[in-house]
Design a protein around this motif. Structure first.
Motif, PDB file in Angstrom:
ATOM      1  N   THR A   1      12.371  37.202  40.613  1.00 12.57           N
ATOM      2  CA  THR A   1      10.932  37.213  40.289  1.00 12.57           C
ATOM      3  C   THR A   1      10.148  38.000  41.323  1.00 12.57           C
ATOM      4  OG1 THR A   1      11.191  35.022  39.284  1.00 12.57           O
ATOM      5  CG2 THR A   1       8.950  35.749  39.781  1.00 12.57           C
ATOM      6  N   MET A   2      10.498  37.807  42.578  1.00 14.65           N
ATOM      7  CA  MET A   2       9.820  38.522  43.662  1.00 14.65           C
ATOM      8  C   MET A   2      10.077  40.030  43.558  1.00 14.65           C
ATOM      9  SD  MET A   2      10.082  37.732  47.734  1.00 14.65           S
ATOM     10  CE  MET A   2       9.271  38.743  48.972  1.00 14.65           C
ATOM     11  N   GLN A   3      11.296  40.407  43.242  1.00  8.24           N
ATOM     12  CA  GLN A   3      11.619  41.823  43.092  1.00  8.24           C
ATOM     13  C   GLN A   3      10.839  42.442  41.938  1.00  8.24           C
ATOM     14  OE1 GLN A   3      15.878  41.702  42.712  1.00  8.24           O
ATOM     15  NE2 GLN A   3      16.228  41.716  44.930  1.00  8.24           N
ATOM     16  N   ASN A   4      10.757  41.715  40.826  1.00  5.89           N
ATOM     17  CA  ASN A   4       9.978  42.221  39.685  1.00  5.89           C
ATOM     18  C   ASN A   4       8.508  42.368  40.054  1.00  5.89           C
ATOM     19  OD1 ASN A   4      12.229  42.318  38.050  1.00  5.89           O
ATOM     20  ND2 ASN A   4      11.876  40.327  37.104  1.00  5.89           N
ATOM     21  N   ALA A   5       7.990  41.404  40.804  1.00  6.63           N
ATOM     22  CA  ALA A   5       6.593  41.466  41.233  1.00  6.63           C
ATOM     23  C   ALA A   5       6.374  42.666  42.164  1.00  6.63           C
ATOM     24  CB  ALA A   5       6.196  40.170  41.935  1.00  6.63           C
ATOM     25  N   LEU A   6       7.328  42.934  43.018  1.00  6.03           N
ATOM     26  CA  LEU A   6       7.221  44.104  43.902  1.00  6.03           C
ATOM     27  C   LEU A   6       7.207  45.402  43.102  1.00  6.03           C
ATOM     28  CD1 LEU A   6       9.608  43.054  46.817  1.00  6.03           C
ATOM     29  CD2 LEU A   6       7.180  43.613  47.046  1.00  6.03           C
TER      30      LEU A   6
ATOM     31  N   LEU B   1       3.639  37.378  47.711  1.00  9.06           N
ATOM     32  CA  LEU B   1       3.346  36.577  48.899  1.00  9.06           C
ATOM     33  C   LEU B   1       3.526  35.085  48.624  1.00  9.06           C
ATOM     34  CD1 LEU B   1       0.232  38.483  50.279  1.00  9.06           C
ATOM     35  CD2 LEU B   1       2.605  38.658  51.027  1.00  9.06           C
ATOM     36  N   GLU B   2       3.171  34.649  47.445  1.00  8.25           N
ATOM     37  CA  GLU B   2       3.329  33.232  47.103  1.00  8.25           C
ATOM     38  C   GLU B   2       4.807  32.836  47.082  1.00  8.25           C
ATOM     39  OE1 GLU B   2       1.353  32.753  43.410  1.00  8.25           O
ATOM     40  OE2 GLU B   2      -0.672  32.789  44.258  1.00  8.25           O
ATOM     41  N   ILE B   3       5.636  33.694  46.446  1.00  9.67           N
ATOM     42  CA  ILE B   3       7.078  33.389  46.354  1.00  9.67           C
ATOM     43  C   ILE B   3       7.707  33.447  47.738  1.00  9.67           C
ATOM     44  CG2 ILE B   3       9.289  34.207  45.451  1.00  9.67           C
ATOM     45  CD1 ILE B   3       7.714  35.201  42.984  1.00  9.67           C
ATOM     46  N   SER B   4       7.352  34.453  48.509  1.00 12.11           N
ATOM     47  CA  SER B   4       7.908  34.600  49.853  1.00 12.11           C
ATOM     48  C   SER B   4       7.587  33.387  50.712  1.00 12.11           C
ATOM     49  CB  SER B   4       7.377  35.872  50.514  1.00 12.11           C
ATOM     50  OG  SER B   4       7.792  35.967  51.853  1.00 12.11           O
ATOM     51  N   SER B   5       6.363  32.901  50.585  1.00 13.55           N
ATOM     52  CA  SER B   5       5.933  31.763  51.396  1.00 13.55           C
ATOM     53  C   SER B   5       6.603  30.466  50.951  1.00 13.55           C
ATOM     54  CB  SER B   5       4.411  31.618  51.310  1.00 13.55           C
ATOM     55  OG  SER B   5       3.980  30.464  51.978  1.00 13.55           O
ATOM     56  N   LYS B   6       6.715  30.277  49.647  1.00  9.06           N
ATOM     57  CA  LYS B   6       7.235  29.015  49.127  1.00  9.06           C
ATOM     58  C   LYS B   6       8.746  28.914  49.290  1.00  9.06           C
ATOM     59  CE  LYS B   6       7.407  26.125  44.973  1.00  9.06           C
ATOM     60  NZ  LYS B   6       6.978  25.980  43.560  1.00  9.06           N
ATOM     61  N   TYR B   7       9.457  30.011  49.000  1.00 12.28           N
ATOM     62  CA  TYR B   7      10.922  29.951  48.951  1.00 12.28           C
ATOM     63  C   TYR B   7      11.598  30.577  50.171  1.00 12.28           C
ATOM     64  CZ  TYR B   7      10.028  28.730  44.094  1.00 12.28           C
ATOM     65  OH  TYR B   7       9.594  28.124  42.950  1.00 12.28           O
ATOM     66  N   LYS B   8      10.799  31.089  51.103  1.00 11.08           N
ATOM     67  CA  LYS B   8      11.355  31.711  52.322  1.00 11.08           C
ATOM     68  C   LYS B   8      12.406  32.766  51.964  1.00 11.08           C
ATOM     69  CE  LYS B   8       8.904  28.621  54.442  1.00 11.08           C
ATOM     70  NZ  LYS B   8       7.555  29.004  54.930  1.00 11.08           N
TER      71      LYS B   8
ATOM     72  N   TYR C   1       6.310  44.762  53.020  1.00 10.01           N
ATOM     73  CA  TYR C   1       5.367  45.086  54.091  1.00 10.01           C
ATOM     74  C   TYR C   1       3.991  45.436  53.521  1.00 10.01           C
ATOM     75  CZ  TYR C   1       2.928  47.926  57.556  1.00 10.01           C
ATOM     76  OH  TYR C   1       1.977  48.450  58.390  1.00 10.01           O
ATOM     77  N   LEU C   2       3.961  46.301  52.520  1.00  9.77           N
ATOM     78  CA  LEU C   2       2.683  46.744  51.964  1.00  9.77           C
ATOM     79  C   LEU C   2       1.915  45.580  51.352  1.00  9.77           C
ATOM     80  CD1 LEU C   2       3.868  50.100  50.343  1.00  9.77           C
ATOM     81  CD2 LEU C   2       2.510  49.818  52.423  1.00  9.77           C
ATOM     82  N   CYS C   3       2.659  44.701  50.656  1.00 14.11           N
ATOM     83  CA  CYS C   3       1.997  43.527  50.077  1.00 14.11           C
ATOM     84  C   CYS C   3       1.496  42.584  51.169  1.00 14.11           C
ATOM     85  CB  CYS C   3       2.964  42.792  49.140  1.00 14.11           C
ATOM     86  SG  CYS C   3       3.083  43.527  47.489  1.00 14.11           S
ATOM     87  N   ALA C   4       2.293  42.418  52.207  1.00 16.69           N
ATOM     88  CA  ALA C   4       1.890  41.541  53.304  1.00 16.69           C
ATOM     89  C   ALA C   4       0.628  42.062  53.984  1.00 16.69           C
ATOM     90  CB  ALA C   4       3.029  41.426  54.316  1.00 16.69           C
ATOM     91  N   MET C   5       0.547  43.365  54.193  1.00 15.33           N
ATOM     92  CA  MET C   5      -0.642  43.942  54.819  1.00 15.33           C
ATOM     93  C   MET C   5      -1.849  43.822  53.896  1.00 15.33           C
ATOM     94  SD  MET C   5       0.077  44.906  57.886  1.00 15.33           S
ATOM     95  CE  MET C   5      -1.165  46.118  58.374  1.00 15.33           C
TER      96      MET C   5
ATOM     97  N   GLN D   1       0.046  39.385  45.163  1.00 16.05           N
ATOM     98  CA  GLN D   1      -0.270  37.969  45.314  1.00 16.05           C
ATOM     99  C   GLN D   1       0.944  37.114  44.957  1.00 16.05           C
ATOM    100  OE1 GLN D   1      -2.960  36.731  46.711  1.00 16.05           O
ATOM    101  NE2 GLN D   1      -2.146  34.638  46.500  1.00 16.05           N
ATOM    102  N   SER D   2       1.640  37.482  43.862  1.00 20.96           N
ATOM    103  CA  SER D   2       2.839  36.760  43.450  1.00 20.96           C
ATOM    104  C   SER D   2       3.946  36.925  44.483  1.00 20.96           C
ATOM    105  CB  SER D   2       3.316  37.269  42.085  1.00 20.96           C
ATOM    106  OG  SER D   2       4.494  36.605  41.691  1.00 20.96           O
TER     107      SER D   2
END
Length: 790
Positions: free
Chosen positions: A530-535, A544-551, A563-567, A541-542
């Motif tokens: 899901t995170m890859q598809n969002a990227l 960052l939410e997935i990264s934060s929740k699922y580490k 990186y670009l999304c995080a910035m 926003q999706s």
């Protein structure tokens, strides 16, 4: 006459890409107390050898020519009779043999073990030449000189054409055996060895040798003694007996096997040099023997023990390739599979495991401990097919009487159920349930069998999904329904429907982790997908939410997007993690990029010390590259010093910015900052320099956002320096700009003031009146009124 070997064989095998294989064998002996030496040259193709004689018909040199070059250099070789050197001319390879005494060249065109007919032949080309080195008289050779007109009759030689008288003793007399009491004991020894009763075998051998010290079977008795010691791994005793055997029975037919066992024993005892000696003898003297192939395996074990893994693998592969003996082939394949399992190369290990299973499956039972270790190493790393193959071979070789049989039968079915061998798995699982209906592993087997209900479904994605939804609905809270939930999520992941799979997270978390041990991994896989598809869709926003929740930690190829999304989302912790991860890359371009990004993160988080230090590294890497995408680092450095209020560095860093970008409108605020620093430092020259640059930028871009501030500042600098005419020009330039009434009043007042300084009273009065008119209530109008009264 005595015969004693003086020189060990020196054997060189030169294997090139052109298949050129040359063998050089050098040996020496005595005849009638006089030394002589033989040099044998062999090749797979015919080659030329020729004697070169002096005026006295003495051979001064022998030259042999080969059309192909060897793949490696041959060092110079010599003994008391020969000196051998090499040379290459015009792509022809030459061997030059020079004598220290006398020598003679002979073509070896007949093999008495194969050819029945021989004759005197003069040849120039042969695959085998012998060179004899001697002192004054050729040993064992009688040369008869025949006239040219003589007839060369062939000589027919047949082994069975000679009279046969049976066994002879050392004096050449026939042996008459009247009493053979030792024969019965010898037969018992062979049976004991065959039945693996090695200690009893040794005891009986000792008794026989004591009772019959002159037995005709002494060689055989020593032979079985050596073999028994080998089986009992009594290497020290084996070595002692082998020494005796080599001394007394050097031509015995069992010499190749004893050479192999002795080499292995020396290696096991840590005498590697001695082991190498016997291996060399085995390979050079008995290359065609099956024991030379066993020797390759033993030498491979020696190399592996010494950490020379590549040499060990090479030896095992040579043994497997060269042998036609199943036992040798299986032993080599087993060692290769064991090596590849330990090297985490299950694919190659499986190749050799399947060969063993096909050729001699019972071999796994012969190597039970090592086979079991290898089997569980494979299953632990989820390489279930080769693990199941070993378990199947062991179970079939053992039978029900073994304690391990039931567990192995379970393992075959369960492990196969995790491979694509589903039908074979079903057969194995049913076999277990039939043989052990109430077995210790009945639950495990039943679970595996239930799982096959889903795996053997060959329908397409849509049909499978509908079936799983139906099962979930009909069997809520039932094992089938739970299995369907698990399989549905797995199906969605396999078909890259990651968002739908992730939406099943709560249902998956309700499953029993012991029954469904991979639930957490499936959730993680769904989150990653899901995170890859969002990227890919830049849905930050999706991400960052997935990264934060699922580490989630994605592979390196996603670092840019993360990186670009995080910035973008101001998640500087995540952005910094991506940058830190890539700073040590060996790719120079990637390193530049991630240093630059690290600098941006440090600047955004106020880590200015790190900005300055990292900038030094980046500037070193991009120095001289006018097209670098990271030149913006100079602006970041300026902004950093501005925030640190380091006026000296502000000025010096502005020089770098201007040198890099020229008079860019993007930097106008930076020019204003430097101008303000000059004003703060009462440095009129600095103010004038940068105020003029600001005005140039504004004129070039036709944008006057910094007016009239810059003109007022520049005006004051000129006044402070007494450059009234320049001040006049600057303040008059504001006539072309749109100003508020207050600022216009200020401009006209300052205009009048500079006219006064230039003694232009009338112009000054006009300017003061215009200031009053622009904004009568402003402070500048009051100043203008006061100036008019003076």
């Amino acid at each position: 006459m005595s015969f004693k070997t003086l020189f060990a064989f020196i054997l060189f095998n030169l294997l090139g890409l052109n298949l050129f294989a040359l063998e050089i064998s050098l040996s020496g002996a005595k005849e009638n107390h006089k030394e002589y030496s033989t040099l044998h040259l062999r090749d797979t193709n015919n080659f030329l050898c020729q004697e070169i004689k002096d005026d006295f018909k003495e051979v001064t040199q022998i030259v042999c020519a080969f059309s192909k070059e060897p793949s490696q250099k041959i060092q110079e070789i010599q003994n008391n009779f020969f000196h051998i050197s090499t040379q290459i001319k015009n792509k022809t390879f030459f061997l030059m043999i020079k004598p220290y005494k006398k020598m003679k060249l002979y073509p070896m065109i007949f093999d008495l073990s194969k050819d029945e007919t021989i004759y005197s032949a003069k040849v120039k080309m042969s695959k085998h030449w012998m060179i004899l080195g001697y002192e004054d008289k050729e040993p064992f050779i009688k040369n008869n000189i025949y006239p040219d007109v003589s007839i060369n009759f062939p000589f027919s030689y047949k082994k069975d054409s000679f009279p046969y008288v049976g066994s002879l003793d050392m004096e050449g007399n026939p042996v008459h055996i009247q009493k053979v009491k030792d024969v019965k004991e010898y037969i018992k020894i062979k049976k004991l060895y065959k039945n693996k009763r090695y200690e009893q075998c040794l005891d009986l051998i000792n008794d026989v040798m004591e009772s019959y010290p002159n037995s005709l079977f002494t060689a055989e008795l020593l032979y079985y003694k050596i073999k028994s010691f080998a089986k009992l791994k009594d290497n020290e005793s084996l070595i002692d007996v082998a020494k005796l055997f080599f001394r007394e029975y050097s031509s015995d037919e069992n010499i190749p096997e004893i050479l192999a066992l002795a080499a292995r024993a020396y290696f096991m005892e840590g005498f590697n040099t001695d082991a190498d000696y016997f291996f060399d003898r085995l390979f050079s003297e008995h290359a065609d023997s099956v024991w030379a192939k066993w020797g390759l395996i033993y030498r491979g074990e020696m190399n592996e023990e010494q950490g020379a893994s590549s040499e060990a693998v090479s030896s095992y592969k040579q043994a497997l390739k060269k042998t036609k003996n199943i036992d040798v082939a299986v032993a080599a394949a087993f060692r290769l599979s064991k090596y590849y399992v330990s090297s985490s190369n299950a694919k190659k290990a499986n190749k050799y495991i399947q060969k063993i299973a096909k050729a001699k499956p019972e071999y796994f039972l012969e190597m039970l401990k090592e086979s079991t270790d290898m089997m569980y190493d494979l299953s632990d790393t989820e390489h279930y097919l080769p693990a199941a193959t070993i378990a199947d071979c062991l179970s079939k070789s053992m039978g029900p009487t073994y304690d391990e049989y039931e567990e192995l039968l379970r393992d075959v079915g369960v492990w196969l159920s995790k491979t694509d061998k589903k039908k074979e798995a079903l057969i194995a699982l049913n076999t277990y349930l039939k043989k052990f209906p109430d077995g210790d592993f009945e639950v495990d087997v039943q679970v595996a069998k239930d799982g096959l209900f889903f795996d053997l479904n060959d329908a397409n994605f849509t049909t499978k999904l509908a079936d799983y939804n139906k099962l979930i609905s009909e069997y809520t809270n039932d094992s089938i329904g739970k299995k369907a939930i698990y399989k549905k999520a797995k199906l969605l992941i396999e078909n890259k429907k990651y968002r739908e799979a992730l939406d099943m997270e709560n249902e998956l978390l309700d499953l029993d982790t012991e029954e469904f041990p991979y639930v957490q991994r499936m959730i993680t896989d769904a989150a990653i997908g899901t995170m890859q598809n969002a990227l890919e869709k830049k849905e930050c926003q999706s991400v960052l939410e997935i990264s934060s929740k699922y580490k989630i930690e994605l592979s390196d190829k996603w670092d840019d997007g993360v990186y670009l999304c995080a910035m973008k989302g101001a998640n500087f912790t995540l952005a910094l993690k991506m940058a830190d991860k890539n700073l040590s890359t060996k790719d120079l371009e990637q390193r530049k990029k991630w240093i630059y990004r690290h600098i941006k993160i440090d600047f955004a988080t106020g880590n200015y010390t790190s900005v300055i230090e990292a900038s030094k590294d980046l500037i070193t890497l991009i120095d001289g590259d006018k097209n670098s995408p990271y030149l913006d680092v100079y602006r970041i450095i300026f902004d950093t010093y501005q925030r640190l209020e380091n006026n000296t560095k502000i000025i010096s860093s502005m020089i770098k910015v201007e040198k890099t970008y020229g008079l860019s409108y993007k930097d106008i605020d930076r020019y204003v900052t430097v101008m303000a620093v000059g004003s703060q430092m009462k440095d009129s020259n600095l103010v004038i320099k940068y105020a003029k640059k600001i005005m140039q930028i504004q004129t070039k871009s036709n944008s006057y956002a910094q007016s009239p501030f810059v003109e007022f500042t520049l005006y004051q600098a000129y006044i402070d320096k007494g450059e009234n005419n320049h001040a006049l020009d600057v303040i008059k330039s504001l006539d072309k700009r749109e100003l508020s009434s207050t600022k216009r009043a200020r401009q006209k007042y300052l205009l009048g003031s500079v006219y006064d300084r230039l003694w232009q009273g009338d112009n000054a009065k006009d300017a003061y009146n215009e200031a009053i008119k622009a904004d009568p209530t402003s402070a500048w109008a009051e100043l203008a009124k006061g100036a008019l009264k003076i």
